[in-house]
Design a protein around this motif. Structure first.
Motif, PDB file in Angstrom:
ATOM      1  N   LEU A  35      22.680 -11.671 -13.686  1.00  0.00           N
ATOM      2  CA  LEU A  35      21.689 -10.965 -13.653  1.00  0.00           C
ATOM      3  C   LEU A  35      21.341 -10.367 -12.182  1.00  0.00           C
ATOM      4  N   ILE A  36      21.253 -11.347 -11.292  1.00  0.00           N
ATOM      5  CA  ILE A  36      21.238 -11.106  -9.647  1.00  0.00           C
ATOM      6  C   ILE A  36      22.144 -10.067  -9.269  1.00  0.00           C
ATOM      7  N   LEU A  37      23.514 -10.368  -9.730  1.00  0.00           N
ATOM      8  CA  LEU A  37      24.743  -9.537  -9.204  1.00  0.00           C
ATOM      9  C   LEU A  37      24.493  -7.950  -9.802  1.00  0.00           C
ATOM     10  N   TYR A  38      23.981  -7.644 -11.158  1.00  0.00           N
ATOM     11  CA  TYR A  38      24.014  -6.596 -11.881  1.00  0.00           C
ATOM     12  C   TYR A  38      22.862  -6.038 -11.178  1.00  0.00           C
ATOM     13  N   SER A  39      21.696  -6.688 -10.859  1.00  0.00           N
ATOM     14  CA  SER A  39      20.624  -5.879 -10.297  1.00  0.00           C
ATOM     15  C   SER A  39      20.801  -5.463  -8.785  1.00  0.00           C
ATOM     16  N   LYS A  40      21.832  -6.160  -7.929  1.00  0.00           N
ATOM     17  CA  LYS A  40      22.221  -5.338  -6.789  1.00  0.00           C
ATOM     18  C   LYS A  40      22.945  -4.152  -6.949  1.00  0.00           C
ATOM     19  N   ASN A  41      23.878  -4.206  -8.084  1.00  0.00           N
ATOM     20  CA  ASN A  41      24.521  -3.004  -8.511  1.00  0.00           C
ATOM     21  C   ASN A  41      23.676  -1.745  -8.790  1.00  0.00           C
ATOM     22  N   MET A  42      22.454  -2.060  -9.665  1.00  0.00           N
ATOM     23  CA  MET A  42      21.434  -1.118  -9.893  1.00  0.00           C
ATOM     24  C   MET A  42      20.872  -0.507  -8.826  1.00  0.00           C
ATOM     25  N   TYR A  43      20.329  -1.427  -7.974  1.00  0.00           N
ATOM     26  CA  TYR A  43      19.674  -0.990  -6.918  1.00  0.00           C
ATOM     27  C   TYR A  43      20.604  -0.037  -5.712  1.00  0.00           C
ATOM     28  N   ALA A  44      21.759  -0.424  -5.921  1.00  0.00           N
ATOM     29  CA  ALA A  44      22.736   0.797  -5.076  1.00  0.00           C
ATOM     30  C   ALA A  44      22.901   1.908  -5.363  1.00  0.00           C
ATOM     31  N   VAL A  45      22.731   2.234  -6.719  1.00  0.00           N
ATOM     32  CA  VAL A  45      23.080   3.568  -7.443  1.00  0.00           C
ATOM     33  C   VAL A  45      21.803   4.232  -7.878  1.00  0.00           C
ATOM     34  N   GLN A  46      20.898   3.572  -8.321  1.00  0.00           N
ATOM     35  CA  GLN A  46      19.645   4.149  -8.760  1.00  0.00           C
ATOM     36  C   GLN A  46      18.590   4.143  -7.605  1.00  0.00           C
ATOM     37  N   HIS A  47      18.502   5.535  -7.060  1.00  0.00           N
ATOM     38  CA  HIS A  47      17.817   5.510  -5.781  1.00  0.00           C
ATOM     39  C   HIS A  47      16.644   5.682  -5.803  1.00  0.00           C
ATOM     40  N   ASN A  48      16.022   5.699  -7.096  1.00  0.00           N
ATOM     41  CA  ASN A  48      14.528   5.891  -7.216  1.00  0.00           C
ATOM     42  C   ASN A  48      13.867   4.471  -7.925  1.00  0.00           C
ATOM     43  N   ARG A  49      14.591   3.370  -7.624  1.00  0.00           N
ATOM     44  CA  ARG A  49      14.106   2.220  -8.155  1.00  0.00           C
ATOM     45  C   ARG A  49      13.396   1.456  -6.998  1.00  0.00           C
ATOM     46  N   ARG A  50      12.006   1.147  -7.594  1.00  0.00           N
ATOM     47  CA  ARG A  50      11.251   0.103  -6.448  1.00  0.00           C
ATOM     48  C   ARG A  50      11.605  -1.392  -7.156  1.00  0.00           C
ATOM     49  N   LEU A  51      11.588  -1.542  -8.397  1.00  0.00           N
ATOM     50  CA  LEU A  51      11.573  -2.936  -9.337  1.00  0.00           C
ATOM     51  C   LEU A  51      12.531  -2.697 -10.252  1.00  0.00           C
ATOM     52  N   LEU A  52      13.120  -3.821 -10.649  1.00  0.00           N
ATOM     53  CA  LEU A  52      14.014  -3.939 -11.670  1.00  0.00           C
ATOM     54  C   LEU A  52      13.887  -4.904 -12.725  1.00  0.00           C
ATOM     55  N   TRP A  53      14.081  -4.509 -13.968  1.00  0.00           N
ATOM     56  CA  TRP A  53      13.880  -5.556 -14.990  1.00  0.00           C
ATOM     57  C   TRP A  53      15.413  -6.029 -15.650  1.00  0.00           C
ATOM     58  N   GLY A  54      15.199  -6.941 -16.090  1.00  0.00           N
ATOM     59  CA  GLY A  54      16.332  -7.690 -16.610  1.00  0.00           C
ATOM     60  C   GLY A  54      16.037  -8.880 -17.770  1.00  0.00           C
ATOM     61  N   ILE A  55      16.744  -9.200 -18.537  1.00  0.00           N
ATOM     62  CA  ILE A  55      16.804 -10.229 -19.596  1.00  0.00           C
ATOM     63  C   ILE A  55      17.997 -11.083 -19.520  1.00  0.00           C
ATOM     64  N   THR A  56      17.799 -12.349 -19.603  1.00  0.00           N
ATOM     65  CA  THR A  56      18.897 -13.382 -20.071  1.00  0.00           C
ATOM     66  C   THR A  56      18.788 -13.986 -21.425  1.00  0.00           C
ATOM     67  N   ALA A  57      19.959 -13.970 -22.233  1.00  0.00           N
ATOM     68  CA  ALA A  57      19.735 -14.595 -23.655  1.00  0.00           C
ATOM     69  C   ALA A  57      20.711 -15.738 -23.790  1.00  0.00           C
ATOM     70  N   CYS A  58      20.252 -16.672 -23.659  1.00  0.00           N
ATOM     71  CA  CYS A  58      21.107 -17.967 -23.852  1.00  0.00           C
ATOM     72  C   CYS A  58      20.922 -18.610 -25.069  1.00  0.00           C
ATOM     73  N   GLY A  59      21.765 -18.475 -25.977  1.00  0.00           N
ATOM     74  CA  GLY A  59      21.770 -18.794 -27.536  1.00  0.00           C
ATOM     75  C   GLY A  59      20.446 -18.248 -27.942  1.00  0.00           C
ATOM     76  N   ALA A  60      19.580 -18.745 -28.492  1.00  0.00           N
ATOM     77  CA  ALA A  60      18.314 -18.137 -29.065  1.00  0.00           C
ATOM     78  C   ALA A  60      17.043 -18.188 -28.069  1.00  0.00           C
ATOM     79  N   VAL A  61      17.308 -18.663 -26.723  1.00  0.00           N
ATOM     80  CA  VAL A  61      16.251 -18.576 -25.668  1.00  0.00           C
ATOM     81  C   VAL A  61      16.528 -17.286 -24.838  1.00  0.00           C
ATOM     82  N   VAL A  62      15.430 -16.460 -24.767  1.00  0.00           N
ATOM     83  CA  VAL A  62      15.225 -15.339 -24.016  1.00  0.00           C
ATOM     84  C   VAL A  62      14.375 -15.353 -23.022  1.00  0.00           C
ATOM     85  N   LYS A  63      14.595 -14.799 -21.603  1.00  0.00           N
ATOM     86  CA  LYS A  63      13.739 -14.661 -20.803  1.00  0.00           C
ATOM     87  C   LYS A  63      13.687 -13.296 -20.146  1.00  0.00           C
TER      88      LYS A  63
END
Length: 201
Positions: A35-63
Protein backbone atom coordinates in the motif's frame (compact mmCIF):
# COMPACT_ATOMS: atom_id res chain seq x y z
CA UNK A 1 13.71 17.36 -18.60
CA UNK A 2 10.12 18.26 -17.60
CA UNK A 3 7.68 15.38 -17.40
CA UNK A 4 4.55 15.42 -19.52
CA UNK A 5 1.07 14.78 -18.20
CA UNK A 6 0.51 11.35 -19.69
CA UNK A 7 -2.27 9.03 -18.54
CA UNK A 8 -0.83 6.33 -16.25
CA UNK A 9 -3.37 4.17 -14.48
CA UNK A 10 -2.55 5.66 -11.07
CA UNK A 11 -3.81 9.06 -12.25
CA UNK A 12 -7.46 7.98 -12.13
CA UNK A 13 -7.43 6.16 -8.78
CA UNK A 14 -9.13 7.60 -5.73
CA UNK A 15 -7.73 5.04 -3.29
CA UNK A 16 -5.61 1.91 -3.50
CA UNK A 17 -6.63 -1.50 -2.19
CA UNK A 18 -4.19 -4.29 -1.41
CA UNK A 19 -5.78 -7.71 -0.84
CA UNK A 20 -4.13 -10.84 0.55
CA UNK A 21 -5.61 -14.31 0.91
CA UNK A 22 -4.33 -14.83 4.45
CA UNK A 23 -4.80 -12.76 7.59
CA UNK A 24 -1.59 -13.54 9.47
CA UNK A 25 0.55 -10.69 10.84
CA UNK A 26 3.01 -11.33 7.98
CA UNK A 27 0.18 -10.95 5.43
CA UNK A 28 -0.93 -7.68 7.03
CA UNK A 29 2.62 -6.31 7.10
CA UNK A 30 3.09 -7.26 3.43
CA UNK A 31 -0.21 -5.56 2.54
CA UNK A 32 0.84 -2.34 4.29
CA UNK A 33 4.20 -2.35 2.50
CA UNK A 34 2.48 -2.75 -0.88
CA UNK A 35 0.00 0.00 0.00
CA UNK A 36 2.87 2.37 0.80
CA UNK A 37 4.52 1.68 -2.57
CA UNK A 38 1.24 2.25 -4.43
CA UNK A 39 0.65 5.47 -2.51
CA UNK A 40 4.06 6.75 -3.58
CA UNK A 41 3.07 6.17 -7.22
CA UNK A 42 -0.23 7.99 -6.73
CA UNK A 43 1.46 11.04 -5.21
CA UNK A 44 3.86 11.12 -8.18
CA UNK A 45 1.13 11.37 -10.82
CA UNK A 46 -1.80 13.00 -8.98
CA UNK A 47 -0.53 16.54 -8.67
CA UNK A 48 -3.58 17.74 -6.75
CA UNK A 49 -3.39 15.28 -3.85
CA UNK A 50 -2.66 16.35 -0.29
CA UNK A 51 -3.83 13.15 1.39
CA UNK A 52 -4.32 9.59 0.16
CA UNK A 53 -6.69 6.85 1.24
CA UNK A 54 -6.02 3.14 1.06
CA UNK A 55 -7.49 -0.17 2.18
CA UNK A 56 -5.83 -3.42 3.15
CA UNK A 57 -7.92 -6.59 2.97
CA UNK A 58 -6.33 -9.68 4.48
CA UNK A 59 -8.74 -12.57 4.49
CA UNK A 60 -11.87 -11.19 6.15
CA UNK A 61 -9.96 -8.42 7.97
CA UNK A 62 -10.10 -4.94 6.42
CA UNK A 63 -8.33 -1.75 7.54
CA UNK A 64 -8.66 1.76 6.11
CA UNK A 65 -5.49 3.86 5.91
CA UNK A 66 -4.92 7.59 5.53
CA UNK A 67 -1.55 8.94 4.32
CA UNK A 68 -0.55 12.53 5.08
CA UNK A 69 2.69 14.49 4.63
CA UNK A 70 4.06 13.32 7.98
CA UNK A 71 1.82 10.50 9.15
CA UNK A 72 0.02 7.29 8.27
CA UNK A 73 -3.12 6.33 10.16
CA UNK A 74 -4.75 2.91 10.11
CA UNK A 75 -8.22 2.14 11.38
CA UNK A 76 -9.07 -0.63 13.77
CA UNK A 77 -9.83 -3.97 12.15
CA UNK A 78 -13.15 -4.33 10.33
CA UNK A 79 -14.05 -8.01 10.42
CA UNK A 80 -16.18 -8.77 7.36
CA UNK A 81 -17.24 -11.98 9.04
CA UNK A 82 -19.28 -9.97 11.53
CA UNK A 83 -22.27 -7.69 10.99
CA UNK A 84 -20.52 -4.87 12.85
CA UNK A 85 -17.42 -5.08 10.64
CA UNK A 86 -19.48 -5.08 7.44
CA UNK A 87 -21.48 -2.07 8.70
CA UNK A 88 -18.28 -0.13 9.42
CA UNK A 89 -16.97 -0.74 5.90
CA UNK A 90 -20.29 0.29 4.34
CA UNK A 91 -20.33 3.49 6.46
CA UNK A 92 -16.81 4.33 5.26
CA UNK A 93 -17.76 3.87 1.59
CA UNK A 94 -20.91 5.97 2.05
CA UNK A 95 -18.81 8.69 3.72
CA UNK A 96 -16.39 8.72 0.79
CA UNK A 97 -19.32 8.93 -1.61
CA UNK A 98 -20.81 12.06 -0.06
CA UNK A 99 -17.96 14.07 1.49
CA UNK A 100 -16.28 17.13 -0.09
CA UNK A 101 -13.28 16.71 -2.38
CA UNK A 102 -10.86 18.33 0.08
CA UNK A 103 -11.88 15.75 2.71
CA UNK A 104 -11.03 13.05 0.19
CA UNK A 105 -7.50 14.49 0.00
CA UNK A 106 -7.73 16.67 -3.11
CA UNK A 107 -6.29 20.20 -3.22
CA UNK A 108 -9.11 22.47 -4.50
CA UNK A 109 -6.59 25.01 -5.83
CA UNK A 110 -5.09 22.47 -8.30
CA UNK A 111 -7.46 20.85 -10.80
CA UNK A 112 -7.26 18.91 -14.04
CA UNK A 113 -8.94 20.86 -16.86
CA UNK A 114 -10.46 18.19 -19.12
CA UNK A 115 -11.32 20.64 -21.89
CA UNK A 116 -7.70 21.69 -22.38
CA UNK A 117 -6.00 18.57 -21.03
CA UNK A 118 -3.84 20.47 -18.55
CA UNK A 119 -3.62 21.39 -14.89
CA UNK A 120 -5.38 24.54 -13.66
CA UNK A 121 -3.66 26.15 -10.67
CA UNK A 122 -5.05 28.98 -8.51
CA UNK A 123 -2.38 31.23 -7.02
CA UNK A 124 -3.13 33.79 -4.31
CA UNK A 125 -0.97 36.93 -4.03
CA UNK A 126 1.71 36.81 -1.28
CA UNK A 127 0.31 37.61 2.16
CA UNK A 128 -3.24 37.04 0.97
CA UNK A 129 -4.16 33.64 2.38
CA UNK A 130 -7.93 34.15 2.17
CA UNK A 131 -7.99 33.42 -1.59
CA UNK A 132 -9.13 36.86 -2.75
CA UNK A 133 -7.41 38.28 -5.80
CA UNK A 134 -6.25 34.85 -6.92
CA UNK A 135 -4.96 34.26 -10.43
CA UNK A 136 -5.39 31.06 -12.44
CA UNK A 137 -2.51 29.53 -14.39
CA UNK A 138 -2.35 26.52 -16.70
CA UNK A 139 0.33 23.85 -16.96
CA UNK A 140 1.02 20.78 -19.08
CA UNK A 141 4.45 20.10 -17.59
CA UNK A 142 5.76 19.41 -14.13
CA UNK A 143 9.44 19.78 -13.24
CA UNK A 144 9.31 18.20 -9.78
CA UNK A 145 6.79 15.60 -8.65
CA UNK A 146 5.96 14.35 -5.16
CA UNK A 147 7.73 10.99 -5.33
CA UNK A 148 7.84 10.25 -1.62
CA UNK A 149 5.23 8.83 0.72
CA UNK A 150 6.11 11.26 3.52
CA UNK A 151 7.43 14.81 3.37
CA UNK A 152 6.23 18.12 2.06
CA UNK A 153 5.27 16.72 -1.36
CA UNK A 154 6.76 19.65 -3.25
CA UNK A 155 5.70 20.01 -6.88
CA UNK A 156 6.94 22.53 -9.43
CA UNK A 157 5.06 23.37 -12.62
CA UNK A 158 5.90 25.29 -15.80
CA UNK A 159 2.76 27.41 -16.11
CA UNK A 160 1.14 30.07 -18.29
CA UNK A 161 -1.72 32.52 -17.95
CA UNK A 162 -3.55 31.02 -20.92
CA UNK A 163 -4.14 27.32 -21.67
CA UNK A 164 -3.02 27.61 -25.30
CA UNK A 165 0.55 28.49 -24.26
CA UNK A 166 0.57 25.63 -21.76
CA UNK A 167 -0.63 23.17 -24.38
CA UNK A 168 1.99 24.35 -26.89
CA UNK A 169 4.62 24.16 -24.09
CA UNK A 170 5.93 27.64 -24.77
CA UNK A 171 9.34 28.17 -23.19
CA UNK A 172 9.39 29.76 -19.75
CA UNK A 173 11.71 32.51 -20.96
CA UNK A 174 9.05 33.68 -23.42
CA UNK A 175 5.93 34.13 -21.31
CA UNK A 176 5.77 31.33 -18.76
CA UNK A 177 6.45 31.13 -15.04
CA UNK A 178 7.40 28.42 -12.60
CA UNK A 179 4.94 27.64 -9.81
CA UNK A 180 6.15 25.82 -6.72
CA UNK A 181 3.27 24.59 -4.63
CA UNK A 182 3.29 25.40 -0.95
CA UNK A 183 1.20 24.72 2.09
CA UNK A 184 -1.41 27.44 2.71
CA UNK A 185 -0.43 30.29 5.00
CA UNK A 186 -1.13 29.61 8.65
CA UNK A 187 -3.23 31.91 10.81
CA UNK A 188 -0.71 31.69 13.67
CA UNK A 189 2.71 33.32 13.81
CA UNK A 190 5.41 31.45 11.84
CA UNK A 191 7.23 30.33 14.99
CA UNK A 192 4.02 28.65 16.23
CA UNK A 193 3.20 26.96 12.92
CA UNK A 194 3.36 23.21 13.68
CA UNK A 195 3.83 22.44 9.96
CA UNK A 196 7.34 23.90 10.01
CA UNK A 197 9.66 21.25 8.54
CA UNK A 198 12.74 22.15 10.58
CA UNK A 199 10.82 22.05 13.86
CA UNK A 200 9.20 18.78 12.88
CA UNK A 201 12.58 17.13 12.15
Amino acid sequence: MPRRFDEPSYRRLFAVVEAKGGSTPADQTDAFEQLILYSKNMYAVQHNRRLLWGITACGAVVKACLFGPNFMLASTEMDLGSEEGRSELVRLIVYWSFCELDKLGYDPSVRFNREHGCMEIDVAPPGNGDGTGKQTFYSCEVITVAERVFGRHTRCFIAHRDPASAIERVKVAKNGIIIKDAWPEAAEHAKDDDRDEARYL
